[in-house]
Design a protein around this motif. Structure first.
Motif, PDB file in Angstrom:
ATOM      1  N   GLU A 125      35.604  34.089  33.747  1.00  0.00           N
ATOM      2  CA  GLU A 125      35.520  35.205  32.801  1.00  0.00           C
ATOM      3  C   GLU A 125      34.854  34.836  31.477  1.00  0.00           C
ATOM      4  OE1 GLU A 125      39.485  36.646  32.229  1.00  0.00           O
ATOM      5  OE2 GLU A 125      39.784  35.451  30.423  1.00  0.00           O
ATOM      6  N   PRO A 127      31.921  34.575  28.941  1.00  0.00           N
ATOM      7  CA  PRO A 127      30.701  35.382  28.863  1.00  0.00           C
ATOM      8  C   PRO A 127      29.460  34.551  29.155  1.00  0.00           C
ATOM      9  CG  PRO A 127      31.531  34.886  26.666  1.00  0.00           C
ATOM     10  CD  PRO A 127      32.572  34.395  27.619  1.00  0.00           C
ATOM     11  N   TRP A 179      36.282  29.029  22.387  1.00  0.00           N
ATOM     12  CA  TRP A 179      36.098  30.400  22.872  1.00  0.00           C
ATOM     13  C   TRP A 179      37.441  31.093  23.034  1.00  0.00           C
ATOM     14  CZ3 TRP A 179      37.882  32.164  27.730  1.00  0.00           C
ATOM     15  CH2 TRP A 179      37.599  33.504  27.970  1.00  0.00           C
ATOM     16  N   ALA A 183      38.294  34.635  21.381  1.00  0.00           N
ATOM     17  CA  ALA A 183      37.841  35.634  22.344  1.00  0.00           C
ATOM     18  C   ALA A 183      38.454  36.997  22.054  1.00  0.00           C
ATOM     19  CB  ALA A 183      38.182  35.191  23.763  1.00  0.00           C
ATOM     20  N   GLU A 184      37.624  38.016  22.138  1.00  0.00           N
ATOM     21  CA  GLU A 184      38.086  39.393  21.973  1.00  0.00           C
ATOM     22  C   GLU A 184      38.151  40.126  23.306  1.00  0.00           C
ATOM     23  OE1 GLU A 184      35.475  41.169  19.157  1.00  0.00           O
ATOM     24  OE2 GLU A 184      36.175  39.942  17.476  1.00  0.00           O
ATOM     25  N   THR A 185      37.655  39.479  24.362  1.00  0.00           N
ATOM     26  CA  THR A 185      37.711  40.053  25.697  1.00  0.00           C
ATOM     27  C   THR A 185      38.225  38.981  26.656  1.00  0.00           C
ATOM     28  OG1 THR A 185      35.422  39.401  26.176  1.00  0.00           O
ATOM     29  CG2 THR A 185      35.769  41.594  25.243  1.00  0.00           C
ATOM     30  N   GLY A 186      38.542  39.391  27.867  1.00  0.00           N
ATOM     31  CA  GLY A 186      39.022  38.450  28.861  1.00  0.00           C
ATOM     32  C   GLY A 186      40.534  38.360  28.861  1.00  0.00           C
ATOM     33  N   SER A 187      41.093  38.091  30.039  1.00  0.00           N
ATOM     34  CA  SER A 187      42.544  38.073  30.173  1.00  0.00           C
ATOM     35  C   SER A 187      43.157  36.701  29.938  1.00  0.00           C
ATOM     36  CB  SER A 187      42.933  38.565  31.574  1.00  0.00           C
ATOM     37  OG  SER A 187      42.440  37.683  32.573  1.00  0.00           O
ATOM     38  N   SER A 190      44.952  35.732  26.750  1.00  0.00           N
ATOM     39  CA  SER A 190      46.265  36.390  26.706  1.00  0.00           C
ATOM     40  C   SER A 190      47.255  35.712  27.645  1.00  0.00           C
ATOM     41  CB  SER A 190      46.121  37.866  27.100  1.00  0.00           C
ATOM     42  OG  SER A 190      45.288  38.555  26.195  1.00  0.00           O
TER      43      SER A 190
END
Length: 305
Positions: A125, A127, A179, A183-187, A190
């Motif tokens: 995941e 980028p 990263w 990161a502002e995206t991706g699981s 989290s």
């Protein structure tokens, strides 16, 4: 082993390679797509990176680091304009290059060899382009690794043949860490910030061959079975035991590729009671038997004359 270390170790093969490039004036070079991951460290000056995938051009300054985790083709240039003038990277001038106008740029460009047949979802995941600017106080470990690399390249002291690839491996870890921290995206950022899921993953990765059950794993994570199943599946995208099966087979594939261990030994290490049990699960996951996989991956049987 922790999850990030395992995710990198599962796909990395061989040793990283690197080239130092010093150019100036008007220049433009193309790096072809690669079955691995590419990276650039700007040691001095500045330039532009233009992805082949159609993404926005990225301006790079001194101290910046950029990772292309999926090996995307791209252009490096003095400006983001006409990329049709790009020459292959292999034809660019090496450290004795430079331009007459004083706008010299120095880069460390390299590649990591990756086996994408077993890519961990954390790596998958990432980028296409991970740009890590040189900002004061941001990612101090990454900055230190860049400084160490620059010194090793400048001085070529005794032991450099071992130090340089080790530092490049360290650079990859720090790039992935950096990263994840921003990161502002991706699981997966989290996932690894969730204490329950992290505890379960740590347990599975620490002893994948153990006789895990949902109840035992929930106890290790300190929650009920229902809570673990709900949080783990929602964040990771697989139920705990499904993830464990996938990870065991990924470890088995790595052992088959990288070692001469017998199938029985690989089965034990991966948590399977017999070579037959491993072969059945492995064939279902990879579409080939462990023996054929070992040959195709260049393992022990494939290396024999």
């Amino acid at each position: 082993m922790d999850v990030v270390s395992d995710a990198i170790s599962a796909v990395r093969t061989g040793r990283p390679s690197s080239n130092r490039l010093r150019v100036g004036g008007s220049w433009c070079t193309r790096l072809a797509p690669y079955e691995g991951a590419g990276f650039h460290v700007v040691l001095a000056g500045g330039c532009w990176l233009v992805p082949d995938t159609g993404g926005e051009p990225v301006t790079l300054g001194a101290g910046d680091v950029v990772l292309l985790p999926h090996g995307a083709g791209h252009v490096l240039a003095d400006s983001p304009g006409d990329t049709a003038r790009a020459v292959p990277f292999e034809e660019m001038r090496r450290p004795d290059g430079g331009g007459g106008d004083g706008r010299e740029v120095e880069l460390l460009c390299g590649k990591y060899r990756l086996d994408r047949s077993r890519t961990h979802p954390l790596m998958a995941e990432l980028p296409e382009v991970v740009h890590l600017p040189n900002r004061v106080g941001r990612h101090p470990e990454l900055r230190s690794a860049v400084d160490l690399l620059a010194n090793e390249l400048d001085e070529r002291r005794p032991g450099a043949c071992l130090a340089l690839p080790s530092l490049l491996d360290l650079l990859l870890i720090y790039m992935v860490r950096a990263w994840m921290s921003q990161a502002e995206t991706g699981s997966w950022p989290s996932v690894l910030n969730d204490p329950v899921t992290t505890a379960a993953l740590r347990a599975l990765h620490s002893d994948p061959a153990a006789l895990w059950t949902n109840d035992r794993l929930a106890a290790a994570a300190g929650v009920s079975r229902a809570t673990l199943a709900r949080r783990f599946t929602a964040l990771v995208g697989r139920a705990p035991m499904a993830y464990l099966t996938w990870w065991r087979l990924t470890l088995a594939a790595t052992r088959l590729r990288d070692t001469d261990a017998s199938l029985a030994a690989v089965a034990r290490e991966a948590g399977y009671g017999s070579p037959y049990a491993l072969s059945h699960a492995f064939s279902r996951e990879f579409g080939v038997t462990p023996g054929r996989y070992r040959v195709s991956a260049g393992g022990s049987e494939g290396r024999r004359p």
